[in-house]
Design an enzyme around this catalytic site. Structure first.
Site, PDB file in Angstrom:
ATOM      1  N   HIS A 156       0.686  -1.347  -0.037  1.00  0.00           N
ATOM      2  CA  HIS A 156      -0.086  -0.101   0.240  1.00  0.00           C
ATOM      3  C   HIS A 156       0.970   0.487  -0.368  1.00  0.00           C
ATOM      4  CE1 HIS A 156      -3.870  -2.613   1.247  1.00  0.00           C
ATOM      5  NE2 HIS A 156      -2.717  -2.840   2.145  1.00  0.00           N
ATOM      6  N   SER A 277      15.295  21.436 -15.955  1.00  0.00           N
ATOM      7  CA  SER A 277      14.245  21.885 -15.981  1.00  0.00           C
ATOM      8  C   SER A 277      14.924  23.430 -16.788  1.00  0.00           C
ATOM      9  CB  SER A 277      13.548  22.654 -14.524  1.00  0.00           C
ATOM     10  OG  SER A 277      12.579  23.461 -14.727  1.00  0.00           O
ATOM     11  N   LYS A 283      16.626  21.675 -10.914  1.00  0.00           N
ATOM     12  CA  LYS A 283      16.013  19.788 -11.411  1.00  0.00           C
ATOM     13  C   LYS A 283      16.382  18.996 -11.487  1.00  0.00           C
ATOM     14  CE  LYS A 283      11.980  19.603 -10.555  1.00  0.00           C
ATOM     15  NZ  LYS A 283      10.726  19.840 -11.482  1.00  0.00           N
ATOM     16  N   GLU A 290       9.431   8.321 -16.466  1.00  0.00           N
ATOM     17  CA  GLU A 290       8.258   9.201 -17.416  1.00  0.00           C
ATOM     18  C   GLU A 290       7.324   8.847 -19.011  1.00  0.00           C
ATOM     19  OE1 GLU A 290       8.940  12.765 -14.174  1.00  0.00           O
ATOM     20  OE2 GLU A 290       8.989  13.081 -15.714  1.00  0.00           O
TER      21      GLU A 290
END
Length: 464
Positions: A156, A277, A283, A290
């Site tokens: 979970h 970024s 970043k 992704e």
């Protein structure tokens, strides 16, 4: 507009209809397989006396020349032709004359495209299998180096029990091992040659379909000509298997994305597999993971689209089936690219072992072992469960881990605790006392790693 079927018609096809019907823009990808199938067909026709040896030699030389010129960029496949079959036959006739017009004797475009797609798919399954093998080797390498790298296991998305990185990677080894086995199954079921099925009812020419099948590396011919030209099960199976590969990659990607966050810091992705970024200089984004996660839906879409296309098609061939190619081509290219890139990212990824161990220790992943400790001292499990729950609440209030409590603090909650509690709940003990096959203990993991090594030693692409 170069067409193979113009004799029946007295009017030119409308240009929009022609464009809508044509497949050359995408089925040109099959040129090498179309030529391979044609060469086998011609060899069989000559063996059966349908073509002379001289015609056979001329046709084969012409076909080989076309293949060579396309590969070298000397010959362009243009949309002047309706499909790749029209292009090859027209170019062959231009090169060798009347003998080229005999290439199509005893076959239809229906069985021709069926064998082209099977040959193409078989090659792609083998390539996918090689990429899966690379992934399995990468996973095994990480496992061998991390049998003592402790980390939290989750249920979970909550920290549950301590495991090792080797154990976690082993779960993915099992997934991709099943993917390999699915590739073997696909090749076994598609190992029949449809060439010689004709349009749907075979042909009156004395074809030797067994010989053609052997030349093309199949175990034998298809046994029903209607099914031979209209079967696309092997493509659906392959898309299903690719969807499973992508699902496994997507799950893995999700974990890498989570592990890469500032909150976890379990991994550092190599610069070669990251981006920054445009506005935030700090970043370092896990874009490959992704994109793999995102492209999974694209492969799923191809599977659902082909299933939907095939569900209402009566026997035998129907033009709807032309829709298989773009979907399959795109899904294969997508899955191969994702698997290759993800494997490279994984191979170069750095694991923060200290962060992983600290996360396991501070996540109360040893709570179950504390309860088992009490059971070993004679406390009923239900009571032990309640006592450890109180320990956890105490630690949360104090902002400490179970390992940080003093023996006095332990005894305030239960006098059963002794000095040996610290050894009982150490990460090493919690993990390494789990020695049943499939568990994360070092001894169990080394046993499994040995089995995986043997598996990869017997993992030959020649199996498919």
């Amino acid at each position: 507009m170069a067409q193979l079927w113009g004799g029946r018609f007295t009017k030119e096809t409308d240009q929009l209809v022609y464009n809508f019907n044509a497949s050359i823009s995408f089925d040109k990808k099959l040129y090498a397989h179309d030529i391979e199938g044609s060469i086998a067909h011609v060899m069989m026709l000559a063996r059966q006396g349908v073509l002379s040896d001289a015609e056979k030699e001329d046709i084969i030389a012409g076909l080989q020349g076309i293949r060579s010129d396309v590969e070298k960029g000397k010959l362009e496949i243009t949309d002047e032709y309706e499909d790749i079959h029209s292009f090859v036959e027209a170019e062959l006739t231009r090169r060798i004359g009347e003998a080229g017009k005999k290439l199509h004797t005893g076959r239809s475009r229906n069985d021709q495209v069926a064998v082209d797609m099977k040959l193409y798919t078989r090659d792609e399954v083998r390539q996918m299998n090689s990429l899966i093998k690379e992934m399995l080797h990468t996973l095994l390498s990480i496992m061998e180096e991390n049998t003592e790298t402790f980390m939290p296991g989750f249920t979970h998305l909550q920290k549950a029990q301590p495991i090792t990185l080797a154990h976690h990677m082993g779960a993915y080894f099992e997934m991709f091992k099943r993917d390999h086995e699915r590739m073997v199954d696909i090749c076994r079921r598609m190992d029949t040659c449809p060439l010689g099925s004709g349009a749907l009812a075979g042909t009156t020419y004395p074809l030797d379909r067994e010989y053609t099948a052997r030349l093309l590396g199949f175990s034998g011919p298809t046994l029903n000509s209607m099914d031979g030209v209209s079967d696309r099960d092997y493509l659906i199976e392959f898309l299903s298997a690719l969807s499973m590969v992508m699902m496994h990659l997507s799950r893995f990607s999700e974990e890498v994305i989570i592990w890469n966050t500032n909150e976890y810091q379990f991994v550092e992705i190599d610069d070669a597999y990251s981006t920054g970024s445009s506005i935030m200089p700090q970043k370092k984004n896990p874009d490959i993971a992704e994109l793999v996660r995102g492209k999974t839906g694209r492969v799923y879409g191809a599977l659902m689209s082909l299933l939907t296309t095939m569900k209402g098609i009566p026997l035998a061939y129907n033009k709807d089936m032309q829709e298989d190619k773009e979907l399959v081509f795109d899904a294969i290219d997508t899955a191969k690219g994702c698997l290759s890139l993800f494997t490279g990212m994984l191979r170069t990824m750095k694991f923060n072992r200290k962060k992983m161990a600290e996360s396991a220790r501070h996540g109360f992943t040893n709570a179950t072992d504390a309860a088992d400790y009490l059971v070993g001292k004679g406390v009923p499990f239900r009571d032990a469960h309640g006592i450890v729950g109180q320990l956890v609440l105490y630690c949360i209030d104090k902002g400490i881990a179970l390992d940080d409590m003093s023996l006095e603090e332990y005894r305030q909650i239960s006098p059963v605790f002794e000095e040996d509690i610290y050894d009982a709940i150490s990460m090493e003990t919690c993990v390494n006392k789990r020695v049943t096959i499939g568990a994360p203990g070092k001894a169990a993991m080394q046993d499994v790693i040995g089995k995986y090594k043997k598996y990869l030693e017997g993992y030959g692409d020649d199996r498919i």
